[in-house]
Motif scaffolding. Structure first.
Motif, PDB file in Angstrom:
ATOM      1  N   ALA A   1     -14.208 -53.910  42.745  1.00  0.00           N
ATOM      2  CA  ALA A   1     -14.013 -52.500  42.390  1.00  0.00           C
ATOM      3  C   ALA A   1     -13.255 -51.765  43.489  1.00  0.00           C
ATOM      4  CB  ALA A   1     -15.371 -51.836  42.144  1.00  0.00           C
ATOM      5  N   VAL A   2     -13.556 -52.072  44.743  1.00  0.00           N
ATOM      6  CA  VAL A   2     -12.883 -51.414  45.866  1.00  0.00           C
ATOM      7  C   VAL A   2     -11.437 -51.909  45.982  1.00  0.00           C
ATOM      8  CG1 VAL A   2     -12.931 -51.053  48.371  1.00  0.00           C
ATOM      9  CG2 VAL A   2     -15.052 -50.966  47.056  1.00  0.00           C
ATOM     10  N   GLU A   3     -11.217 -53.188  45.752  1.00  0.00           N
ATOM     11  CA  GLU A   3      -9.839 -53.703  45.762  1.00  0.00           C
ATOM     12  C   GLU A   3      -9.014 -53.061  44.659  1.00  0.00           C
ATOM     13  OE1 GLU A   3     -10.678 -57.896  45.573  1.00  0.00           O
ATOM     14  OE2 GLU A   3     -10.577 -58.112  47.760  1.00  0.00           O
ATOM     15  N   SER A   4      -9.609 -52.850  43.506  1.00  0.00           N
ATOM     16  CA  SER A   4      -8.921 -52.171  42.407  1.00  0.00           C
ATOM     17  C   SER A   4      -8.591 -50.728  42.801  1.00  0.00           C
ATOM     18  CB  SER A   4      -9.802 -52.205  41.157  1.00  0.00           C
ATOM     19  OG  SER A   4      -9.297 -51.385  40.153  1.00  0.00           O
ATOM     20  N   LEU A   5      -9.513 -50.088  43.497  1.00  0.00           N
ATOM     21  CA  LEU A   5      -9.280 -48.729  43.974  1.00  0.00           C
ATOM     22  C   LEU A   5      -8.099 -48.690  44.937  1.00  0.00           C
ATOM     23  CD1 LEU A   5     -10.053 -45.747  44.170  1.00  0.00           C
ATOM     24  CD2 LEU A   5     -11.693 -46.401  45.963  1.00  0.00           C
ATOM     25  N   CYS A   6      -7.960 -49.697  45.784  1.00  0.00           N
ATOM     26  CA  CYS A   6      -6.816 -49.759  46.709  1.00  0.00           C
ATOM     27  C   CYS A   6      -5.497 -49.645  45.953  1.00  0.00           C
ATOM     28  CB  CYS A   6      -6.835 -51.062  47.504  1.00  0.00           C
ATOM     29  SG  CYS A   6      -7.964 -51.071  48.893  1.00  0.00           S
ATOM     30  N   ALA A   7      -5.384 -50.391  44.870  1.00  0.00           N
ATOM     31  CA  ALA A   7      -4.153 -50.357  44.074  1.00  0.00           C
ATOM     32  C   ALA A   7      -3.920 -48.957  43.507  1.00  0.00           C
ATOM     33  CB  ALA A   7      -4.216 -51.396  42.967  1.00  0.00           C
ATOM     34  N   GLU A   8      -4.979 -48.300  43.059  1.00  0.00           N
ATOM     35  CA  GLU A   8      -4.847 -46.940  42.535  1.00  0.00           C
ATOM     36  C   GLU A   8      -4.438 -45.965  43.636  1.00  0.00           C
ATOM     37  OE1 GLU A   8      -8.000 -45.405  40.017  1.00  0.00           O
ATOM     38  OE2 GLU A   8      -8.638 -47.473  39.629  1.00  0.00           O
ATOM     39  N   LEU A   9      -5.031 -46.121  44.819  1.00  0.00           N
ATOM     40  CA  LEU A   9      -4.732 -45.206  45.921  1.00  0.00           C
ATOM     41  C   LEU A   9      -3.304 -45.341  46.416  1.00  0.00           C
ATOM     42  CD1 LEU A   9      -8.063 -45.447  47.944  1.00  0.00           C
ATOM     43  CD2 LEU A   9      -7.241 -43.501  46.598  1.00  0.00           C
ATOM     44  N   GLU A  10      -2.726 -46.524  46.314  1.00  0.00           N
ATOM     45  CA  GLU A  10      -1.331 -46.697  46.722  1.00  0.00           C
ATOM     46  C   GLU A  10      -0.394 -45.900  45.815  1.00  0.00           C
ATOM     47  OE1 GLU A  10      -0.828 -50.946  47.036  1.00  0.00           O
ATOM     48  OE2 GLU A  10      -1.682 -50.963  49.065  1.00  0.00           O
ATOM     49  N   LYS A  11      -0.833 -45.613  44.601  1.00  0.00           N
ATOM     50  CA  LYS A  11      -0.039 -44.795  43.674  1.00  0.00           C
ATOM     51  C   LYS A  11      -0.409 -43.319  43.762  1.00  0.00           C
ATOM     52  CE  LYS A  11       0.240 -48.638  40.503  1.00  0.00           C
ATOM     53  NZ  LYS A  11      -0.393 -49.256  39.351  1.00  0.00           N
ATOM     54  N   THR A  12      -1.703 -43.042  44.000  1.00  0.00           N
ATOM     55  CA  THR A  12      -2.208 -41.666  44.050  1.00  0.00           C
ATOM     56  C   THR A  12      -3.111 -41.526  45.265  1.00  0.00           C
ATOM     57  OG1 THR A  12      -2.232 -41.719  41.625  1.00  0.00           O
ATOM     58  CG2 THR A  12      -3.326 -39.857  42.678  1.00  0.00           C
ATOM     59  N   PRO A  13      -2.541 -41.300  46.444  1.00  0.00           N
ATOM     60  CA  PRO A  13      -3.317 -41.307  47.690  1.00  0.00           C
ATOM     61  C   PRO A  13      -4.387 -40.218  47.794  1.00  0.00           C
ATOM     62  CG  PRO A  13      -0.967 -41.353  48.154  1.00  0.00           C
ATOM     63  CD  PRO A  13      -1.120 -41.141  46.693  1.00  0.00           C
ATOM     64  N   THR A  14      -4.227 -39.133  47.071  1.00  0.00           N
ATOM     65  CA  THR A  14      -5.194 -38.043  47.195  1.00  0.00           C
ATOM     66  C   THR A  14      -6.178 -38.039  46.028  1.00  0.00           C
ATOM     67  OG1 THR A  14      -3.626 -36.537  46.152  1.00  0.00           O
ATOM     68  CG2 THR A  14      -3.654 -36.599  48.563  1.00  0.00           C
ATOM     69  N   LEU A  15      -6.418 -39.201  45.468  1.00  0.00           N
ATOM     70  CA  LEU A  15      -7.402 -39.355  44.409  1.00  0.00           C
ATOM     71  C   LEU A  15      -8.774 -39.028  44.985  1.00  0.00           C
ATOM     72  CD1 LEU A  15      -7.722 -40.535  41.483  1.00  0.00           C
ATOM     73  CD2 LEU A  15      -8.249 -42.696  42.581  1.00  0.00           C
ATOM     74  N   GLY A  16      -9.558 -38.281  44.285  1.00  0.00           N
ATOM     75  CA  GLY A  16     -10.882 -37.958  44.792  1.00  0.00           C
ATOM     76  C   GLY A  16     -10.956 -36.547  45.320  1.00  0.00           C
TER      77      GLY A  16
END
Length: 104
Positions: A30-45
């Motif tokens: 789940a955290v590795e998947s989040l990494c991929a999302e954060l590389e596209k949207t760094p200010t997620l959260g």
């Protein structure tokens, strides 16, 4: 990522990575998947207050699955121009609800 954004690299700190097996249920995936999302949207959260100057500290959440509790993930986003931004996932912990039974 738009054409004028600098590339971003996301990584999981060793402390956060070591915590995932204790949580179990696919927490690391789940955290590795989040990494991929954060590389596209760094200010997620949600932006959190930082005790250290202008550090960009964020928290986000991964919803629970049948095998894993919901997770709270805290990360630091450092984007010094013109270098690529760097995201470091620093803390992974199960979400604790009032009266909940999370053991970690």
């Amino acid at each position: 990522m738009t054409g004028d954004q600098q590339p971003v690299v996301a990584e999981i700190t060793s402390e956060a990575r070591n915590r995932c097996p204790a949580i179990g249920g696919g927490a690391l995936e789940a955290v590795e998947s989040l990494c991929a999302e954060l590389e596209k949207t760094p200010t997620l959260g949600r932006r959190a207050l930082s005790a250290v100057g202008d550090m960009k500290l964020y928290t986000t959440r991964r919803e629970a699955t049948d095998t894993r509790p919901a997770l709270t993930v805290t990360y630091v986003y450092d984007a010094p121009p013109p270098e690529p931004g760097l995201i470091r996932i620093a803390l992974v912990s199960p979400v604790r609800f009032a009266g909940g039974g999370a053991e970690i």
